[in-house]
Design a protein around this motif. Structure first.
Motif, PDB file in Angstrom:
ATOM      1  N   THR A 182     -34.949  81.743   9.390  1.00 26.18           N
ATOM      2  CA  THR A 182     -35.196  81.705  10.832  1.00 26.18           C
ATOM      3  C   THR A 182     -33.987  82.222  11.594  1.00 26.18           C
ATOM      4  OG1 THR A 182     -36.677  79.811  10.556  1.00 26.18           O
ATOM      5  CG2 THR A 182     -35.796  80.180  12.757  1.00 26.18           C
ATOM      6  N   LYS A 183     -32.790  81.802  11.176  1.00 20.76           N
ATOM      7  CA  LYS A 183     -31.575  82.292  11.836  1.00 20.76           C
ATOM      8  C   LYS A 183     -31.459  83.806  11.694  1.00 20.76           C
ATOM      9  CE  LYS A 183     -28.875  78.073  11.229  1.00 20.76           C
ATOM     10  NZ  LYS A 183     -27.779  77.464  10.469  1.00 20.76           N
ATOM     11  N   ARG A 241     -36.370  73.824   3.045  1.00 20.11           N
ATOM     12  CA  ARG A 241     -35.996  73.613   4.451  1.00 20.11           C
ATOM     13  C   ARG A 241     -34.753  74.442   4.787  1.00 20.11           C
ATOM     14  NH1 ARG A 241     -37.525  68.724   4.713  1.00 20.11           N
ATOM     15  NH2 ARG A 241     -35.801  67.879   3.511  1.00 20.11           N
ATOM     16  N   ASP A 242     -33.742  74.403   3.914  1.00 18.77           N
ATOM     17  CA  ASP A 242     -32.520  75.171   4.160  1.00 18.77           C
ATOM     18  C   ASP A 242     -32.807  76.672   4.169  1.00 18.77           C
ATOM     19  OD1 ASP A 242     -31.159  72.786   4.262  1.00 18.77           O
ATOM     20  OD2 ASP A 242     -30.302  72.956   2.229  1.00 18.77           O
ATOM     21  N   GLN A 265     -34.577  77.613   7.310  1.00 15.86           N
ATOM     22  CA  GLN A 265     -33.656  77.624   8.453  1.00 15.86           C
ATOM     23  C   GLN A 265     -32.782  78.873   8.422  1.00 15.86           C
ATOM     24  OE1 GLN A 265     -31.605  73.875   8.158  1.00 15.86           O
ATOM     25  NE2 GLN A 265     -33.237  72.739   9.202  1.00 15.86           N
ATOM     26  N   ASP A 266     -32.285  79.235   7.229  1.00 18.00           N
ATOM     27  CA  ASP A 266     -31.485  80.455   7.116  1.00 18.00           C
ATOM     28  C   ASP A 266     -32.322  81.685   7.472  1.00 18.00           C
ATOM     29  OD1 ASP A 266     -29.352  78.922   6.316  1.00 18.00           O
ATOM     30  OD2 ASP A 266     -29.573  79.365   4.172  1.00 18.00           O
TER      31      ASP A 266
END
Length: 146
Positions: free
Chosen positions: A76-77, A69-70, A73-74
């Motif tokens: 995606t950013k 998940r992390d 998210q990274d």
């Protein structure tokens, strides 16, 4: 001909209790296992080990899920930042191209204005010459008719 006890029953999906294990052993082997039998001790030990392994697996699965998940998210950013940078660069290119086009159009307009001014001056000169010619012709005609 096979007897009813010759067909082995399928093992239960779970054997959560010692009683279930004792019943299964009776059905499978027609052997009665006492409550203090070492087989039941081994079963209990293996059951505890299995439960501990499941707990550890659950803990690792939660940690792995959080890591994924992390990371997503990274990622995606990073992708969104790259898209924004690309949009800014592309927009900058579009703006630069439009400014260049506007400058070229302005130069063409100035050139058209210069040509129009030249034509206007030429027309003024020709109009003035025509007026002078009309006055001259009228004067000549007036002198001849007198």
């Amino acid at each position: 001909m096979a007897g009813l006890l010759d067909d082995t029953p399928p093992p239960p999906v779970t054997m959560d209790s010692v009683e279930e294990l004792r019943t299964y052993l009776w059905q499978q082997h027609q052997i009665t296992v006492d409550a203090d039998d070492p087989v039941l001790l081994v079963h209990t030990i293996l059951r505890l080990s299995l439960d501990e392994q499941r707990r550890i697996n659950d803990q690792y699965n939660r940690a792995l899920s959080q890591t994924v998940r992390d990371a997503s998210q990274d990622f995606t950013k990073d992708v969104l930042a790259a898209i924004e940078a690309f949009k800014a660069e592309a927009l900058g290119d579009v703006v630069r191209e439009r400014i260049k086009t506007m400058n070229e159009t302005a130069e063409m307009a100035e050139d058209a204005i210069r040509q129009f001014s030249r034509l206007l001056r030429t027309q003024k000169i020709l109009t003035t010459l025509n007026i002078i010619a009309v006055v001259f012709v009228v004067g000549v005609l007036s002198a001849l008719t007198l």
